[in-house]
Design a protein around this motif. Structure first.
Motif, short mmCIF file in Angstrom:
data_model
loop_
_atom_site.label_atom_id
_atom_site.label_comp_id
_atom_site.label_asym_id
_atom_site.label_seq_id
_atom_site.Cartn_x
_atom_site.Cartn_y
_atom_site.Cartn_z
N TYR A 83 1.02 -1.24 0.23
CA TYR A 83 0.18 -0.70 -0.36
C TYR A 83 0.72 0.88 0.04
N ILE A 193 -9.59 4.57 -2.57
CA ILE A 193 -9.93 3.88 -3.75
C ILE A 193 -8.83 4.54 -4.45
N ALA A 194 -9.02 5.62 -4.22
CA ALA A 194 -8.12 6.43 -5.61
C ALA A 194 -6.33 7.23 -5.13
N THR A 195 -6.34 6.94 -4.13
CA THR A 195 -4.81 7.27 -3.83
C THR A 195 -4.20 5.49 -4.09
N THR A 197 -4.97 3.74 -6.01
CA THR A 197 -5.05 2.91 -7.17
C THR A 197 -3.41 3.87 -8.11
N TRP A 198 -3.35 5.47 -7.22
CA TRP A 198 -2.28 5.85 -8.30
C TRP A 198 -0.74 5.58 -6.88
N GLN A 201 0.14 -0.87 -4.85
CA GLN A 201 0.83 -1.75 -5.82
C GLN A 201 -0.13 -3.45 -6.26
N ASN A 203 -3.97 -5.04 -6.37
CA ASN A 203 -6.03 -5.02 -7.11
C ASN A 203 -7.10 -4.83 -5.92
N LEU A 204 -7.16 -3.61 -5.94
CA LEU A 204 -8.04 -3.53 -5.06
C LEU A 204 -9.24 -4.31 -4.72
N TRP A 205 -9.84 -4.60 -6.37
CA TRP A 205 -11.10 -5.37 -6.50
C TRP A 205 -11.17 -6.81 -6.20
N ASP A 223 1.06 -7.39 -6.10
CA ASP A 223 1.17 -7.70 -7.72
C ASP A 223 2.33 -7.91 -8.46
#
Length: 223
Positions: A83, A193-195, A197-198, A201, A203-205, A223
């Protein structure tokens, strides 16, 4: 022993709340009062109102929720190398303070000229923390000191928390800003989710659904 940010926030909130409940002047100086923000430029009220509470049950409930989810989020999740790593504590502070501010904006817009409107409590920030935690480990739950054997999974507690808040907000009355629960939760979801995603490392989903299927919460591999 190094104190976590969560424990420091909890301690400061308890001290400030005690001071506000013991002194009307302290309460008036710190509470969220939109006209004072608009006309006297007292912008600090967007933050200080989150450190005082209407009564001790209100304080205790919020601090139990904050500690239960915040300690995990700050010390294990946000600082996990998948994260934010070494930047995790900074992002935790941004999440908490951002939750306080963003959750109060709708009421500022609505009540900026309302001389009788006041609100207080850490609800927006606590909601942001709870829902950030739910995004990452939905099965991590909340326990209560009186019944430690019972823990409510986060994704269930979150739904109950919002439904109860929506009902209390619609009913109105009191100075507790129940609507802040809703806006704080939304901010927590979007921020996380936004931070991640940027900067993250993972895949949150995929992680969310894998966590739901797992028997216990776990720290993922990158990942």
């Amino acid at each position: 022993m190094v104190l976590s940010i969560t424990i420091i926030i909890t301690a400061l909130t308890c001290i400030a709340s005690y001071g506000a409940l013991s002194s009307q002047k302290v309460m008036d100086d710190l509470i969220f009062y939109p006209p004072a923000i608009k006309y006297n430029k007292q912008w600090y009220r967007f933050i200080t109102h989150g450190f005082i509470h209407a009564d001790y049950p209100h304080l205790i409930f919020n601090m139990i929720a904050l500690y239960s989810f915040g300690q995990l989020l700050e010390t294990q999740l946000f600082t996990h190398h998948c994260y934010f790593g070494s930047m995790g504590k900074l992002f935790f502070v941004l999440l908490y303070i951002g939750g306080l501010i963003v959750a109060s904006i709708p009421d500022y817009i609505k009540h900026q000229n309302s001389s009788h409107y006041r609100s207080l409590g850490a609800s927006g920030a606590v909601s942001a923390v709870i829902f950030a935690c739910i995004v990452l480990v939905p099965k991590s739950g909340i326990g209560f000191p009186m019944i430690p054997s019972i823990r409510i999974p986060g994704y269930i507690f979150g739904v109950v928390y919002l439904v109860a808040s929506a009902y209390l907000d619609k009913r109105g009355g009191g100075r507790i800003n129940h609507g802040a629960h809703l806006w704080g939760a939304l901010f927590g979801l979007v921020f996380t989710i936004a931070t991640l995603t940027w900067f993250g490392q993972i895949n949150l989903w995929d992680n969310f659904w894998d966590q739901l299927k797992a028997s216990d919460p776990y720290l993922p591999a990158c990942d």
